[in-house]
Design a protein around this motif. Structure first.
Motif, PDB file in Angstrom:
ATOM      1  N   ARG A 197      -3.067  10.408   8.937  1.00  0.00           N
ATOM      2  CA  ARG A 197      -2.990  10.002  10.336  1.00  0.00           C
ATOM      3  C   ARG A 197      -3.013   8.501  10.582  1.00  0.00           C
ATOM      4  O   ARG A 197      -3.814   7.988  11.351  1.00  0.00           O
ATOM      5  CB  ARG A 197      -4.135  10.650  11.112  1.00  0.00           C
ATOM      6  CG  ARG A 197      -3.996  12.132  11.237  1.00  0.00           C
ATOM      7  CD  ARG A 197      -5.127  12.726  12.074  1.00  0.00           C
ATOM      8  NE  ARG A 197      -5.662  13.867  11.325  1.00  0.00           N
ATOM      9  CZ  ARG A 197      -6.891  13.962  10.853  1.00  0.00           C
ATOM     10  NH1 ARG A 197      -7.761  13.029  11.099  1.00  0.00           N
ATOM     11  NH2 ARG A 197      -7.261  14.999  10.174  1.00  0.00           N
ATOM     12  N   GLY A 198      -2.187   7.749   9.884  1.00  0.00           N
ATOM     13  CA  GLY A 198      -2.082   6.318  10.141  1.00  0.00           C
ATOM     14  C   GLY A 198      -3.193   5.463   9.574  1.00  0.00           C
ATOM     15  O   GLY A 198      -3.269   4.273   9.866  1.00  0.00           O
ATOM     16  N   ALA A 199      -4.088   6.050   8.776  1.00  0.00           N
ATOM     17  CA  ALA A 199      -5.197   5.285   8.204  1.00  0.00           C
ATOM     18  C   ALA A 199      -4.683   4.238   7.217  1.00  0.00           C
ATOM     19  O   ALA A 199      -3.599   4.379   6.653  1.00  0.00           O
ATOM     20  CB  ALA A 199      -6.162   6.228   7.488  1.00  0.00           C
ATOM     21  N   ASP A 200      -5.455   3.187   7.038  1.00  0.00           N
ATOM     22  CA  ASP A 200      -5.150   2.228   5.979  1.00  0.00           C
ATOM     23  C   ASP A 200      -5.371   2.929   4.649  1.00  0.00           C
ATOM     24  O   ASP A 200      -6.346   3.652   4.474  1.00  0.00           O
ATOM     25  CB  ASP A 200      -6.062   1.005   6.070  1.00  0.00           C
ATOM     26  CG  ASP A 200      -5.768   0.145   7.290  1.00  0.00           C
ATOM     27  OD1 ASP A 200      -4.626   0.191   7.781  1.00  0.00           O
ATOM     28  OD2 ASP A 200      -6.679  -0.561   7.745  1.00  0.00           O
ATOM     29  N   VAL A 201      -4.471   2.714   3.704  1.00  0.00           N
ATOM     30  CA  VAL A 201      -4.563   3.343   2.392  1.00  0.00           C
ATOM     31  C   VAL A 201      -4.551   2.248   1.339  1.00  0.00           C
ATOM     32  O   VAL A 201      -3.699   1.367   1.361  1.00  0.00           O
ATOM     33  CB  VAL A 201      -3.375   4.311   2.150  1.00  0.00           C
ATOM     34  CG1 VAL A 201      -3.435   4.899   0.757  1.00  0.00           C
ATOM     35  CG2 VAL A 201      -3.359   5.400   3.209  1.00  0.00           C
ATOM     36  N   PHE A 202      -5.507   2.309   0.431  1.00  0.00           N
ATOM     37  CA  PHE A 202      -5.591   1.340  -0.658  1.00  0.00           C
ATOM     38  C   PHE A 202      -5.523   2.107  -1.971  1.00  0.00           C
ATOM     39  O   PHE A 202      -6.313   3.031  -2.186  1.00  0.00           O
ATOM     40  CB  PHE A 202      -6.912   0.556  -0.609  1.00  0.00           C
ATOM     41  CG  PHE A 202      -7.079  -0.251   0.640  1.00  0.00           C
ATOM     42  CD1 PHE A 202      -6.621  -1.561   0.694  1.00  0.00           C
ATOM     43  CD2 PHE A 202      -7.675   0.294   1.757  1.00  0.00           C
ATOM     44  CE1 PHE A 202      -6.771  -2.309   1.853  1.00  0.00           C
ATOM     45  CE2 PHE A 202      -7.821  -0.437   2.918  1.00  0.00           C
ATOM     46  CZ  PHE A 202      -7.368  -1.746   2.966  1.00  0.00           C
ATOM     47  N   LEU A 203      -4.606   1.729  -2.824  1.00  0.00           N
ATOM     48  CA  LEU A 203      -4.546   2.273  -4.173  1.00  0.00           C
ATOM     49  C   LEU A 203      -5.020   1.159  -5.086  1.00  0.00           C
ATOM     50  O   LEU A 203      -4.397   0.101  -5.177  1.00  0.00           O
ATOM     51  CB  LEU A 203      -3.119   2.691  -4.543  1.00  0.00           C
ATOM     52  CG  LEU A 203      -2.909   3.162  -5.975  1.00  0.00           C
ATOM     53  CD1 LEU A 203      -3.740   4.417  -6.253  1.00  0.00           C
ATOM     54  CD2 LEU A 203      -1.433   3.442  -6.216  1.00  0.00           C
ATOM     55  N   VAL A 204      -6.154   1.377  -5.740  1.00  0.00           N
ATOM     56  CA  VAL A 204      -6.778   0.341  -6.548  1.00  0.00           C
ATOM     57  C   VAL A 204      -6.775   0.783  -8.004  1.00  0.00           C
ATOM     58  O   VAL A 204      -7.285   1.855  -8.326  1.00  0.00           O
ATOM     59  CB  VAL A 204      -8.231   0.071  -6.085  1.00  0.00           C
ATOM     60  CG1 VAL A 204      -8.888  -0.994  -6.933  1.00  0.00           C
ATOM     61  CG2 VAL A 204      -8.263  -0.296  -4.610  1.00  0.00           C
ATOM     62  N   PHE A 205      -6.193  -0.031  -8.862  1.00  0.00           N
ATOM     63  CA  PHE A 205      -6.228   0.231 -10.296  1.00  0.00           C
ATOM     64  C   PHE A 205      -7.458  -0.469 -10.855  1.00  0.00           C
ATOM     65  O   PHE A 205      -7.517  -1.702 -10.884  1.00  0.00           O
ATOM     66  CB  PHE A 205      -4.981  -0.325 -10.996  1.00  0.00           C
ATOM     67  CG  PHE A 205      -3.737   0.460 -10.717  1.00  0.00           C
ATOM     68  CD1 PHE A 205      -3.413   1.567 -11.482  1.00  0.00           C
ATOM     69  CD2 PHE A 205      -2.876   0.088  -9.703  1.00  0.00           C
ATOM     70  CE1 PHE A 205      -2.260   2.290 -11.238  1.00  0.00           C
ATOM     71  CE2 PHE A 205      -1.721   0.796  -9.447  1.00  0.00           C
ATOM     72  CZ  PHE A 205      -1.416   1.905 -10.214  1.00  0.00           C
ATOM     73  N   ILE A 206      -8.440   0.299 -11.301  1.00  0.00           N
ATOM     74  CA  ILE A 206      -9.640  -0.281 -11.896  1.00  0.00           C
ATOM     75  C   ILE A 206      -9.549  -0.224 -13.419  1.00  0.00           C
ATOM     76  O   ILE A 206     -10.220  -0.940 -14.106  1.00  0.00           O
ATOM     77  CB  ILE A 206     -10.916   0.411 -11.370  1.00  0.00           C
ATOM     78  CG1 ILE A 206     -11.012   0.218  -9.868  1.00  0.00           C
ATOM     79  CG2 ILE A 206     -12.155  -0.132 -12.064  1.00  0.00           C
ATOM     80  CD1 ILE A 206     -12.171   0.887  -9.216  1.00  0.00           C
ATOM     81  N   GLU A 207      -8.698   0.602 -13.918  1.00  0.00           N
ATOM     82  CA  GLU A 207      -8.453   0.759 -15.341  1.00  0.00           C
ATOM     83  C   GLU A 207      -9.722   1.216 -16.048  1.00  0.00           C
ATOM     84  O   GLU A 207     -10.582   1.824 -15.445  1.00  0.00           O
ATOM     85  CB  GLU A 207      -7.805  -0.488 -15.905  1.00  0.00           C
ATOM     86  CG  GLU A 207      -6.490  -0.770 -15.172  1.00  0.00           C
ATOM     87  CD  GLU A 207      -5.734  -1.959 -15.685  1.00  0.00           C
ATOM     88  OE1 GLU A 207      -6.048  -2.465 -16.766  1.00  0.00           O
ATOM     89  OE2 GLU A 207      -4.787  -2.360 -14.988  1.00  0.00           O
ATOM     90  N   SER A 208      -9.862   0.949 -17.304  1.00  0.00           N
ATOM     91  CA  SER A 208     -10.939   1.550 -18.103  1.00  0.00           C
ATOM     92  C   SER A 208     -12.333   1.134 -17.668  1.00  0.00           C
ATOM     93  O   SER A 208     -13.295   1.835 -17.913  1.00  0.00           O
ATOM     94  CB  SER A 208     -10.748   1.217 -19.578  1.00  0.00           C
ATOM     95  OG  SER A 208     -10.835  -0.174 -19.777  1.00  0.00           O
ATOM     96  N   TYR A 209     -12.451  -0.001 -17.009  1.00  0.00           N
ATOM     97  CA  TYR A 209     -13.774  -0.441 -16.608  1.00  0.00           C
ATOM     98  C   TYR A 209     -14.439   0.571 -15.683  1.00  0.00           C
ATOM     99  O   TYR A 209     -15.630   0.798 -15.762  1.00  0.00           O
ATOM    100  CB  TYR A 209     -13.695  -1.804 -15.905  1.00  0.00           C
ATOM    101  CG  TYR A 209     -12.922  -2.817 -16.691  1.00  0.00           C
ATOM    102  CD1 TYR A 209     -13.393  -3.290 -17.906  1.00  0.00           C
ATOM    103  CD2 TYR A 209     -11.688  -3.286 -16.239  1.00  0.00           C
ATOM    104  CE1 TYR A 209     -12.684  -4.216 -18.642  1.00  0.00           C
ATOM    105  CE2 TYR A 209     -10.971  -4.212 -16.974  1.00  0.00           C
ATOM    106  CZ  TYR A 209     -11.470  -4.667 -18.175  1.00  0.00           C
ATOM    107  OH  TYR A 209     -10.766  -5.568 -18.905  1.00  0.00           O
ATOM    108  N   GLY A 210     -13.670   1.169 -14.809  1.00  0.00           N
ATOM    109  CA  GLY A 210     -14.235   2.153 -13.894  1.00  0.00           C
ATOM    110  C   GLY A 210     -14.713   3.394 -14.614  1.00  0.00           C
ATOM    111  O   GLY A 210     -15.798   3.907 -14.337  1.00  0.00           O
TER     112      GLY A 210
END
Length: 174
Positions: A40-53
């Motif tokens: 519904r129009g929300a801000d979307v963030f795709l974050v690559f944290i990689e192996s640290y996460g």
């Protein structure tokens, strides 16, 4: 030398199926259709944290130390009216080569080597970003470690790309 290297790679990709019988194929471009109604129009963030996460969850000694701050963070996010979704993704790369994981996730093609990466990037295809653009979102890439131009960003469909220079990012203090 850079242009020569590119020509050699293209020649090798052309000749490998004929001479070495290595048959690299990329599944054809598929349209990615979504009206994104669930967000519904929300801000979307795709974050690559990689192996640290992953390490911060998998190693008990690290996870235990982060437990309280993670709980506070989750509470603060919910209090502010936001939601977070997180997931592990099987990466095609290990010990470097994170761009292969990025292209795999964003293109929907399992890319495990640089040759396949070149072939995928050579196609006109929808990416993870495409439905957002169609629905009026402004896709922006923030890449603080990037110190040179990133033409791959155009393949993915980002409108703007902010690297180290635009962010005035000097890198880690070590």
């Amino acid at each position: 030398p850079t242009v020569s290297r590119a020509y050699l790679r293209q020649a090798r990709l052309l000749l490998e199926p004929l001479v070495f019988r290595r048959n690299l194929t990329v599944k054809g471009p598929q349209p990615i259709e979504s009206d994104l109604a669930h967000i519904r129009g929300a801000d979307v963030f795709l974050v690559f944290i990689e192996s640290y996460g992953a390490v911060s969850y998998e190693r008990a000694d690290i996870a235990e130390g982060l437990s309280a701050s993670r709980s506070r963070f989750q509470s603060d996010i919910q209090t502010a009216g936001f939601n977070v979704v997180s997931a592990y993704v099987d990466s095609p790369a290990f010990g470097g080569g994170s761009w292969l994981a990025h292209v795999s996730l964003l293109s929907g093609v399992d890319v495990r080597d640089e040759d396949m990466n070149v072939m995928v990037m050579g196609q006109k295809r929808d990416t993870f970003v495409t439905p957002f653009t169609r629905q009026g979102y402004r896709p922006v890439a923030i890449t603080p470690g990037l110190r040179q131009s990133w033409p791959e960003g155009a393949f993915y469909g980002f409108d703007e790309i902010y690297g180290a220079a635009q962010l005035d990012y000097q890198g880690p203090p070590f």
